[in-house]
Design an enzyme around this catalytic site. Structure first.
Site, PDB file in Angstrom:
ATOM      1  N   ASP A  71      -4.412  -5.564   1.938  1.00  0.00           N
ATOM      2  CA  ASP A  71      -4.272  -6.191   0.341  1.00  0.00           C
ATOM      3  C   ASP A  71      -3.821  -7.621   0.534  1.00  0.00           C
ATOM      4  OD1 ASP A  71      -4.977  -3.996  -0.954  1.00  0.00           O
ATOM      5  OD2 ASP A  71      -3.369  -3.181  -1.106  1.00  0.00           O
ATOM      6  N   ASP A  75      -6.296   3.582  -4.358  1.00  0.00           N
ATOM      7  CA  ASP A  75      -6.660   3.455  -3.001  1.00  0.00           C
ATOM      8  C   ASP A  75      -6.399   4.603  -2.217  1.00  0.00           C
ATOM      9  OD1 ASP A  75      -6.694   0.342  -3.277  1.00  0.00           O
ATOM     10  OD2 ASP A  75      -4.624   0.310  -3.351  1.00  0.00           O
ATOM     11  N   ASP A 103      -1.761   0.338  -2.339  1.00  0.00           N
ATOM     12  CA  ASP A 103      -0.528   0.486  -3.000  1.00  0.00           C
ATOM     13  C   ASP A 103      -0.661   1.229  -4.171  1.00  0.00           C
ATOM     14  OD1 ASP A 103      -1.777  -1.377  -4.381  1.00  0.00           O
ATOM     15  OD2 ASP A 103      -0.393  -3.012  -4.025  1.00  0.00           O
TER      16      ASP A 103
END
Length: 1015
Positions: A451, A757, A753
């Site tokens: 990310d 996901d 997070d």
């Protein structure tokens, strides 16, 4: 060896089938100590129990819902009397009654007690202020309703590990041999002379048992500490009128808890207020279909997850009174899945054990045949003396000891030791490993999909640029509100504040010391701080209108929306999110006078250019928009995503973390490709990726919507060059991971997070969840939790993963060398001379050097920076490589030749004469053999480099083990000869033994120069 390990090759790093786990257990039949060998493997029977409990829960909930629906019309006639002790503590309902309401989904009882509001009163709490925090009030609550802790199986004490170490079959047989030897020896030769041989074996067994038990006990303590860390979950509660974070273990009945998307429900309770709440109960019931929870159906069960929405809940039942508490007690005994390396090494141990068993039987047969031949020649075949009976017993003990040495029980246990050591150290480096296999898998990682926000960047966000009424403005910490607002109409400022303060998942609260605290995600916090900077009053703004509907931020839609009921019964929708998505839904905008005007092409292009300009400056851009809803509006109605009026654009700065560029460069040199997968604008993503060193000149950046349209053939061409994916959805991330793993055979690590996901974290070889920004759902799907949300920590995890893999390879190389030499020496000596140079006691000592002590020394080597200069092992690398085979065979040949030479020519070389000459020679052989292993242990510190002394003093465990080995070897030779069948040596003989061992080092260096393939 691969073909022999077929039954041991089906276990995956995660999500292995139970058939595969059962298959390798059955194939592993030659085990000395089942309790020890299978201690760190999954308890499959306990897992079956968990599934049965889940099925039972599912059926209970189904029946409870049906019964409660049928019973609603029969509320009259139910009475409840409050127990005196509960009334005396200041409450109006006891724990059992509360438990029956929530666990039984008993709407009937809930109505009798006055609904949620009635229970709030009976629990002496307040929806707005929570419970009283005074110690006296909290202790009364604990006494009546219990604490939110689950019963865990008590930790094993040291003596339990001693008992388990004694369960070793071969040690038991040796113990029987020792007892027989003691009885016969004392009966014939008297005390103490007749007891020496038996006591020597007993002492050796006890030494092995206590050293093994100490090592295992320390490992168990490390795992216990890590388990405690895994269970650390905090929740937001209101107590004494203040919002605060507390551990879930400190929750009490009556607490008011705030839940958001991705949170775990920390105890049983009831819905008080909230929006669009969807609860996933699969962890409790096995049912994957989410449940809608609202005021009509207010039941929330501990251990379930918030899939969507947010709410305020009242805690009613805690700890072991909840179904989750009962389930956790069983689940904790289910254990972690064994790792592929553990299983493979169990396979290697089984194969070598079979070979050792064969050699042991042959050795015993040869020795016995020699004894029988001698007696036949002497004509005394039918008359046996006690000495001859003891000799036969000694042969049997030697055969059993060969099995002890040959079955390398330490191989799979060395994996656990190395993983436990690495996990403990990684904890200090801000990485919490949830699954053992992740440690070793991370060492093989070839790709990291990371990310952007919070991982590559600091996650400390501030609004630094904004565009309102067609004017671009910069904002600094020293700027006054009047300067910023000087040419923006008041009506626009009011609309910005209304949008920011209402359309948010965050909150602004007053702390106990009177300070204002902004709660929420970093993006929400940045916007709320901007609203405060504009002079807004959060509470006043929230009270000015009524929140009718909330659509929480969703990474699929990339936006958040609300509907407000304004004074005068009119409704207004507000929306914020990804700039280009919100802008595409706008038909109007606010001009410099604050008037609503149509969004013409010129203004649209200007706004698009502004978004691109902000993004090119590496700013995260968000658009704010609103629209008035005509006519009546109901909360369950949807709001069409069109016809919005643009309020403005904000640019939020999130600086790149220090050290990220260097970490990306380390990954590149280690053969690990870093890819950025983000939901942000493509220009923002590219700017950050270039700053981090991820996006190179020949790399490709693509947007999620475009990626989705590509065919399989196009993806095969694109993915190898793909370095940045912007505006990606969770399913885009999942698709990318799946292609990398299946089509390109990459070993993929993925960071995540959010709740969405979870599929990608589950699909990846290693799922890395963020400890600060990550939701509980993401953390539960992950294998490693990055506690500081820092990309540099991910690189540290990769380094530790490689260290674990290499350390175990070093230990396997060392142990297999000892195995080969000990087997061949004893077998060849038995065949050619009718005797073995190494006795049972000596072989037990050698076994301890190579097994427990060897594992301690080599499996706990800390990682070096050189590890990140190698290419990754990848998915198809052989664990026992050609380099290892070269070193094993080279060193084995040298040791065998030396030992054999000493056996045949030792007496002449050392000029040994007299009755003790055989004993002295065997002592020299034993001493030389042990020093060969000591120096080979140093050689094994690096399998390819000649300089094996680099950093040796930094590893105090290695130095300590080596020093202890040499010290106890001297004690055994010089002072324990009676028990260990040794004779004190002269200094010349000591020097010769040490030089023979030392000579192995230049030979090892020469062997390392022989080129072999990498596989």
């Amino acid at each position: 060896m691969g073909s022999y390990l077929k039954d041991f090759s089906d276990v995956k790093p995660k999500n292995s089938s139970e058939e595969a786990l059962q298959r390798w257990r059955k194939a592993c039949w030659l085990v000395k100590n089942r309790k020890r060998r299978f201690r760190f493997t999954a308890n499959l029977s306990k897992r079956f129990e968990v599934r049965e409990i889940q099925k039972s829960n599912q059926e209970k909930l189904r029946v409870a819902v049906l019964v409660s629906q049928a019973a609603l019309s029969f509320i009259q006639g139910i009475s409840y009397s409050v127990p005196e002790d509960v009334k005396g503590a200041g409450f109006e309902i006891d724990a059992d009654e509360l438990g029956s309401i929530v666990e039984g989904h008993n709407v009937r009882k809930l109505k009798v007690h006055g609904g949620v509001e009635g229970l709030v009163e009976k629990l002496s709490t307040s929806v707005n202020n929570g419970i009283n925090k005074s110690e006296d009030a909290l202790s009364r609550r604990r006494e009546v309703y219990g604490v939110n802790k689950f019963v865990e199986s008590p930790a094993k004490g040291f003596w339990v590990f001693v008992w388990e170490a004694l369960q070793d079959t071969t040690l038991m047989i040796l113990a029987v041999c020792a007892v027989v030897s003691l009885i016969v020896g004392i009966a014939t030769e008297g005390w103490p002379k007749g007891a020496h041989d038996g006591l020597g074996i007993v002492a050796s067994i006890l030494l092995v048992v206590f050293v093994t038990a100490t090592s295992d006990y320390k490992q168990s303590l490390q795992f216990k500490d890590l388990d405690k860390e895994k269970k650390k979950i905090t929740v937001q509660v209101t107590r004494n009128g203040y919002r605060q974070k507390i551990s879930i273990f400190d929750l009490l009945a009556g607490d008011i808890v705030h839940l958001a998307i991705g949170d775990q429900v920390p105890a049983d309770g009831l819905f008080v207020s909230g929006y669009s709440l969807l609860i996933n109960e699969s962890s409790l019931t096995g049912e994957s279909e989410p449940v809608n929870v609202s005021a009509e159906y207010p039941f929330l069960l501990s251990g379930t997850k918030v899939q969507d929405g947010s709410c305020k809940m009242l805690i009613t039942t805690v700890g072991m009174r909840t179904q989750w508490g009962k389930l956790m007690a069983t689940l904790s005994e289910g254990g972690d899945d064994e790792t592929p390396l553990q299983v493979k090494l169990n396979g290697v141990a089984t194969i070598i054990g079979k070979i050792g068993l064969f050699f042991a039987v042959i050795t015993f047969a040869v020795l016995v045949q020699g004894l029988f031949s001698k007696k036949m020649i002497q004509g005394t075949l039918w008359s046996w003396s006690v000495d001859e009976a003891l000799e036969m017993l000694e042969y049997f003990a030697i055969a059993v000891t060969i099995v002890v040495v040959a079955v390398p029980e330490g191989l799979p246990l060395a994996v656990t030791l190395s993983l436990a050591f690495a996990m403990k150290k990684m904890m200090n480096d801000k990485a919490l490993v949830r699954h053992l296999a992740a440690c070793e898998t991370m060492g093989s990682a070839t790709t990291i999909c990371s990310d952007k926000t919070g991982t590559l960047t600091t996650n400390h966000m501030t609004v630094v640029k904004a565009c309102f009424c067609g004017k671009i403005k910069e904002i600094s910490s020293s700027m006054e509100k009047s300067t910023f607002c000087s040419d923006i109409p008041d009506s626009v400022i009011t609309m910005i504040q209304k949008s920011i303060f209402n359309n948010t998942g965050g909150d602004i609260v007053l702390t106990e010391n009177g300070k204002i605290e902004v709660l929420g995600t970093p993006t929400e916090a940045a916007l709320l701080e901007f609203g405060v900077f504009l002079g807004g009053d959060f509470k006043a703004e929230r009270q000015a209108s009524k929140l009718v509907k909330v659509e929480p931020f969703n990474s699929e839609k990339k936006r958040m929306g609300i509907v407000l009921e304004l004074p005068g019964e009119c409704f207004q929708a507000h929306c914020k999110g990804a700039s280009e998505i919100i802008l595409s839904a706008c038909e109007k905008t606010l001009n410099s006078e604050g008037e609503v005007v149509p969004l013409d092409e010129k203004t649209y292009n200007f706004l698009n250019d502004t978004i691109e300009q902000f993004a090119n400056e590496a700013l995260r851009t968000l658009c704010l928009a609103y629209k008035d809803i005509e006519g009546d509006y109901k909360a369950d109605s949807s709001v069409s995503f069109e016809g919005y009026t643009l309020i403005g654009i904000v640019g939020i700065k999130d600086p790149v973390r220090p050290g990220v560029k260097e970490s990306v460069a380390i990954c590149r040199s280690a053969g690990i490709m870093v890819r950025m997968v983000t939901g942000d604008n493509i220009n923002t993503a590219k700017a950050i990726a270039r700053e981090c060193g991820i996006l190179t000149d020949d790399g490709l950046a693509i947007e999620g919507p475009e990626f989705r349209t590509k065919s399989h053939e196009e993806l095969q061409k694109i993915i190898p060059k793909l370095q940045v994916m912007a505006r990606s959805s969770p399913m885009d991330k999942h698709t990318l991971v799946r292609h990398l793993r299946s089509t390109f055979q990459e070993v993929v690590a993925v960071t995540g997070d959010g709740t969405n996901d979870a599929p990608a974290l589950h699909e990846a070889d290693i799922g890395l969840a963020m400890g600060i920004a990550g939701t509980e759902v993401a953390k539960e799907s992950a294998d490693v939790i990055i506690l500081d949300d820092n990309f540099s920590t991910i690189v540290t995890v990769a380094k530790w993963g490689r260290s674990v893999y290499v350390n175990i390879q070093k230990f396997v190389q060392f142990q297999l060398t000892v195995n080969v030499v000990a087997l061949i020496v004893n077998f060849s000596s038995a065949c050619l001379t009718g005797q073995t140079p190494l006795t049972a006691v000596q072989l037990l000592w050698v076994n301890m050097i190579m097994d427990t002590l060897g594992a301690l020394a080599l499996a706990t080597e800390p990682p070096t920076n050189d590890l990140m200069k190698r290419t990754p092992v990848g998915r198809k690398g052989n664990f026992i490589s050609n380099v290892m085979w070269r070193n094993i065979f080279g060193q084995s040949i040298y040791q065998f030749v030396v030992i054999w030479y000493l056996q045949t020519a030792g007496k002449a070389v050392f000029r040994l004469h007299g009755d003790d000459s055989d004993l002295i020679l065997n002592t020299i052989i034993f001493n030389s053999f042990v020093f060969c292993q000591a120096f080979n242990e140093i050689n094994s510190r690096d399998m390819e480099k000649i300089n094996v002394f680099k950093g040796i003093l930094d590893n105090y465990v290695f130095v300590g083990v080596l020093s202890c080995t040499v010290f106890f070897q001297a004690i055994i030779v010089e002072f324990l000869g009676t028990f260990a069948n040794t004779h004190p040596l002269t200094w010349q003989q000591w020097l010769a033994s040490i030089l023979i061992g030392l000579l192995g080092m230049p030979i090892a260096a020469a062997i390392k120069m022989i080129p072999v393939g990498s596989r």
